[in-house]
Design a protein around this motif. Structure first.
Motif, PDB file in Angstrom:
ATOM      1  N   GLN A   1       0.813  -1.212   0.000  1.00 45.50           N
ATOM      2  CA  GLN A   1       0.000   0.000   0.000  1.00 45.50           C
ATOM      3  C   GLN A   1       0.850   1.266   0.000  1.00 45.50           C
ATOM      4  O   GLN A   1       0.384   2.339  -0.404  1.00 45.50           O
ATOM      5  CB  GLN A   1      -0.925   0.010   1.225  1.00 45.50           C
ATOM      6  CG  GLN A   1      -1.942  -1.121   1.238  1.00 45.50           C
ATOM      7  CD  GLN A   1      -2.862  -1.047   2.446  1.00 45.50           C
ATOM      8  OE1 GLN A   1      -3.385   0.015   2.775  1.00 45.50           O
ATOM      9  NE2 GLN A   1      -3.039  -2.160   3.118  1.00 45.50           N
TER      10      GLN A   1
ATOM     11  N   LEU B   1       0.543   6.184  -2.894  1.00 45.28           N
ATOM     12  CA  LEU B   1       0.079   7.199  -1.959  1.00 45.28           C
ATOM     13  C   LEU B   1      -0.548   8.352  -2.737  1.00 45.28           C
ATOM     14  O   LEU B   1       0.036   8.859  -3.696  1.00 45.28           O
ATOM     15  CB  LEU B   1       1.242   7.713  -1.107  1.00 45.28           C
ATOM     16  CG  LEU B   1       1.943   6.650  -0.232  1.00 45.28           C
ATOM     17  CD1 LEU B   1       3.104   7.277   0.512  1.00 45.28           C
ATOM     18  CD2 LEU B   1       0.967   6.012   0.734  1.00 45.28           C
ATOM     19  N   GLY B   2      -1.763   8.753  -2.332  1.00 42.37           N
ATOM     20  CA  GLY B   2      -2.466   9.828  -3.027  1.00 42.37           C
ATOM     21  C   GLY B   2      -2.365  11.130  -2.264  1.00 42.37           C
ATOM     22  O   GLY B   2      -1.310  11.771  -2.205  1.00 42.37           O
ATOM     23  N   THR B   3      -3.451  11.526  -1.637  1.00 43.63           N
ATOM     24  CA  THR B   3      -3.481  12.771  -0.882  1.00 43.63           C
ATOM     25  C   THR B   3      -2.698  12.611   0.420  1.00 43.63           C
ATOM     26  O   THR B   3      -2.367  11.499   0.842  1.00 43.63           O
ATOM     27  CB  THR B   3      -4.931  13.155  -0.551  1.00 43.63           C
ATOM     28  OG1 THR B   3      -5.486  12.153   0.317  1.00 43.63           O
ATOM     29  CG2 THR B   3      -5.767  13.240  -1.819  1.00 43.63           C
TER      30      THR B   3
ATOM     31  N   ASP C   1      -3.821  13.128   3.407  1.00 38.49           N
ATOM     32  CA  ASP C   1      -4.640  12.407   4.389  1.00 38.49           C
ATOM     33  C   ASP C   1      -4.574  10.898   4.161  1.00 38.49           C
ATOM     34  O   ASP C   1      -4.442  10.113   5.113  1.00 38.49           O
ATOM     35  CB  ASP C   1      -6.097  12.870   4.324  1.00 38.49           C
ATOM     36  CG  ASP C   1      -6.281  14.279   4.883  1.00 38.49           C
ATOM     37  OD1 ASP C   1      -5.380  14.711   5.639  1.00 38.49           O
ATOM     38  OD2 ASP C   1      -7.294  14.922   4.565  1.00 38.49           O
ATOM     39  N   SER C   2      -4.673  10.482   2.884  1.00 38.93           N
ATOM     40  CA  SER C   2      -4.631   9.047   2.608  1.00 38.93           C
ATOM     41  C   SER C   2      -3.246   8.486   2.900  1.00 38.93           C
ATOM     42  O   SER C   2      -3.107   7.344   3.368  1.00 38.93           O
ATOM     43  CB  SER C   2      -5.006   8.772   1.147  1.00 38.93           C
ATOM     44  OG  SER C   2      -4.059   9.336   0.259  1.00 38.93           O
ATOM     45  N   ALA C   3      -2.204   9.303   2.627  1.00 39.94           N
ATOM     46  CA  ALA C   3      -0.851   8.844   2.913  1.00 39.94           C
ATOM     47  C   ALA C   3      -0.654   8.633   4.408  1.00 39.94           C
ATOM     48  O   ALA C   3      -0.095   7.615   4.842  1.00 39.94           O
ATOM     49  CB  ALA C   3       0.166   9.861   2.391  1.00 39.94           C
TER      50      ALA C   3
ATOM     51  N   SER D   1      -2.948   7.998   6.560  1.00 44.31           N
ATOM     52  CA  SER D   1      -3.772   6.851   6.958  1.00 44.31           C
ATOM     53  C   SER D   1      -3.067   5.539   6.663  1.00 44.31           C
ATOM     54  O   SER D   1      -3.065   4.610   7.485  1.00 44.31           O
ATOM     55  CB  SER D   1      -5.118   6.897   6.228  1.00 44.31           C
ATOM     56  OG  SER D   1      -5.890   5.757   6.542  1.00 44.31           O
ATOM     57  N   VAL D   2      -2.458   5.467   5.477  1.00 44.37           N
ATOM     58  CA  VAL D   2      -1.736   4.251   5.105  1.00 44.37           C
ATOM     59  C   VAL D   2      -0.548   4.024   6.034  1.00 44.37           C
ATOM     60  O   VAL D   2      -0.298   2.910   6.504  1.00 44.37           O
ATOM     61  CB  VAL D   2      -1.261   4.323   3.637  1.00 44.37           C
ATOM     62  CG1 VAL D   2      -0.267   3.203   3.348  1.00 44.37           C
ATOM     63  CG2 VAL D   2      -2.444   4.231   2.701  1.00 44.37           C
TER      64      VAL D   2
END
Length: 607
Positions: A84, A88-90, A92-94, A96-97
């Protein structure tokens, strides 16, 4: 590679006397963190070679001392790879991952949590703090119990330790009788589990203690389902013998039968059958199990016994142990091999009977199964895999915690079945600390050090070795005259390290009496010059025939590195090395450490 170069330079500094005089007290051993390690890479030779090179790169002189265990050395922490992290996108998503999918972050958080818990965890009572000597000291309490538990034949405790095989036995047979074989290596707990079942007496009590919900409609039937011991280990004494006799008496009393079974009488019958080359061994076992029930002279087969049991509304689960004592020459005697082979057919025979009121649990050593099951061995072992006696990291921790609880140590009074692996590990900091030193030191983590020290080079562990270690580590702590600053634990680090030599000596002394090939090899080793008894070794150097080596490898005493062809390719696990008088060469240590790292994998409580 760069890391290897740096480790080599650190080794040079660690061995430099002038450097040590000036900076020694201020320096710590290095720790390597590896990243991008996935399961596929771990299966490659490249991974194993990398471990060897890293371990070989940091090898200061202190690791070459005779009293240093082979597992002492560079600590390598593996940061497992998460796919995962590649996408990595945004922001916030980074985040979270990273928070939820990064194994390295999780390991760091677990390390911090364990470190904090160890620093702030205080003994719940004064007796859980370090105290040398005295009957009430925790070390003495642990010594007295573990000294009795080393040999399960004494049956010195009656509380149930729900190991994975026993848990599976209860869960899978809450409403049906088991007709199974429980396979385990020597010292894996066969007799221990046998006696635990005997102490329960009937199946309902065993299920209740295993916390299995018993259906009200089945309660009466399960109460009349008796655990009926057949053969047992020849070394069974004291409380264990009482438990076996009491289990039989409970059944005979309910059935209105006489307690006529005597193991000595059965042995005479068995010996006579061995002398007869025409013995039908399946019929032999059937007749003797019928005689064990002693429900009347008209019963000639299992079908008739089953009908009589139903009439009396009775059920039994016959438990069998001590096969190795009854048939010690199974590898050389065709008759003994046939006897054991047909014994292992009994579960199939009983499964042929519809609504069978007779269950059976056979505890047997794995080398016996291999000796008599030439065809379909894999299929046979797989069928009974849920009941196989194997001690992984979780079972190891539960056994240690359970033993501490049985010894009356106050930190171990919560039911072991209610705790997670990590909760047990944290509680055991009161036993042996977070590390073999203060929590802030660079010493090895205690749980991994002990686990690795007791495993063989294939990552296999024996329950007897765990209890033996507790026995000697607690004894040496109790008898220590030194004043320690580590008041947060029961077992002192030096006592734990020194215990390994005693464990190894006792293990070798015990094994040579039971394994003729080891006894013969030890006689040869007495004439070998000490400088040749170095790991790795060649067959020629230690005067061992290939036949001997194959047997020693089969029993897990010797390990052969089959990836190389050079003569010096044989190794010993730490549990045998010291007892056999071998030293570890500087070149052999990295190989052993890599083997252990590869075999043990990731322990669930690793930092």
């Amino acid at each position: 590679m760069g890391t290897e170069f740096i480790l080599n330079r650190l080794t040079s500094l660690a061995n430099n006397q002038e450097w040590q005089k000036q900076f020694g007290e201020k320096t710590l051993d290095p720790r390597v963190i590896t990243t991008f390690i996935n399961k596929e890479f771990k299966k490659t030779d490249q991974y194993k070679v990398g471990l060897e090179r890293l371990n070989a790169a940091y090898m200061p002189d202190k690791y070459a001392e005779d009293n240093t265990n082979a597992i002492d050395g560079l600590e390598i922490i593996e940061g497992e790879f998460s796919s995962q992290l590649l996408n990595l996108g945004t922001l916030d998503s980074a985040l979270s991952v990273i928070e939820n999918a990064s194994p390295l972050l999780n390991e760091g958080l677990n390390w911090a949590r364990d470190f904090f818990n160890s620093e702030n965890q205080k003994p719940t009572q004064k007796t859980d703090a370090y105290a040398c000597g005295g009957e009430d000291s925790p070390a003495n309490k642990l010594y007295e119990l573990s000294a009795q538990l080393v040999y399960a034949e004494q049956g010195k405790t009656d509380k149930l330790l729900l190991t994975t095989p026993l848990r599976n036995l209860a869960q899978r047979h809450a409403s049906s009788l088991p007709q199974i074989v429980s396979i385990g290596a020597k010292g894996s707990g066969k007799t221990f589990n046998y006696i635990q079942l005997c102490r329960r007496g009937n199946w309902k009590k065993f299920l209740e203690e295993a916390e299995i919900n018993v259906d009200r409609n089945q309660s009466s039937r399960l109460t009349s389902t008796f655990i009926l011991p057949f053969t047992h280990s020849k070394n069974t004494v004291d409380d264990a013998e009482d438990a076996i006799s009491q289990a039989r008496l409970s059944f005979y009393k309910k059935a209105g039968a006489q307690d006529s079974f005597k193991q000595s009488k059965f042995i005479r019958i068995k010996d006579a059958a061995l002398r007869n080359p025409t013995t039908d061994w399946l019929a032999f076992w059937e007749k003797n199990i019928i005689d064990l029930h002693n429900l009347g002279g008209q019963i000639t087969d299992f079908e008739a016994l089953n009908e009589e049991m139903k009439k009396q509304e009775l059920q039994t689960i016959v438990v069998i142990d001590g096969i190795e004592d009854l048939f010690p020459e199974v590898g050389d005697s065709e008759q003994e091999a046939l006897a054991v082979k047909n014994l292992l057919e009994l579960p199939n025979r009983l499964r042929e009977i519809r609504n069978c009121a007779i269950g059976i649990v056979i505890f047997i050593r794995e080398d016996y199964v291999e000796a008599v099951t030439a065809q379909n061995l894999g299929q046979f072992v797989e069928r009974y895999e849920p009941y196989q006696l194997q001690w992984d990291a979780d079972a190891f921790l539960r056994l240690v915690y359970w033993t501490c609880g049985q010894a009356g140590l106050t930190f171990a009074q919560d039911p072991v079945a209610n705790l997670t692996t990590r909760e047990i590990s944290v509680k055991l900091h009161v036993l042996w600390g977070l590390k073999l030193g203060s929590p802030s030191s660079r010493e090895a983590y205690s749980v991994r050090w002990v686990y690795a020290a007791l495993c063989d080079l294939k990552g296999r562990l024996q329950a007897r070795d765990v209890v033996r270690f507790l026995k000697y580590a607690s004894k040496k702590t109790r008898d220590s005259s030194s004043v320690s600053q580590l008041t947060d634990r029961v077992l002192m680090p030096q006592a734990m390290r020194n215990a390994m030599n005693e464990c190894s000596l006792e293990k070798v002394e015990e094994a040579k009496k039971e394994l003729a090939v080891l006894g013969d090899w030890i006689k040869k080793l007495a004439n070998i010059e000490p400088d040749k008894k170095t790991i790795p070794f060649s067959a020629k150097a230690i005067d061992a025939s290939m036949e001997q080596l194959e047997k020693l490898i089969e029993y897990g005493i010797v390990y052969e590195d089959k990836k190389i062809t050079e003569p010096h390719r044989y190794y010993l696990p730490e549990s045998y090395r010291q007892g056999l008088g071998f030293t570890m060469s500087k070149g052999g240590r990295p190989k052993v450490q890599a083997m252990l790292k590869d075999s043990l994998g990731k322990i669930p409580v690793d930092p």
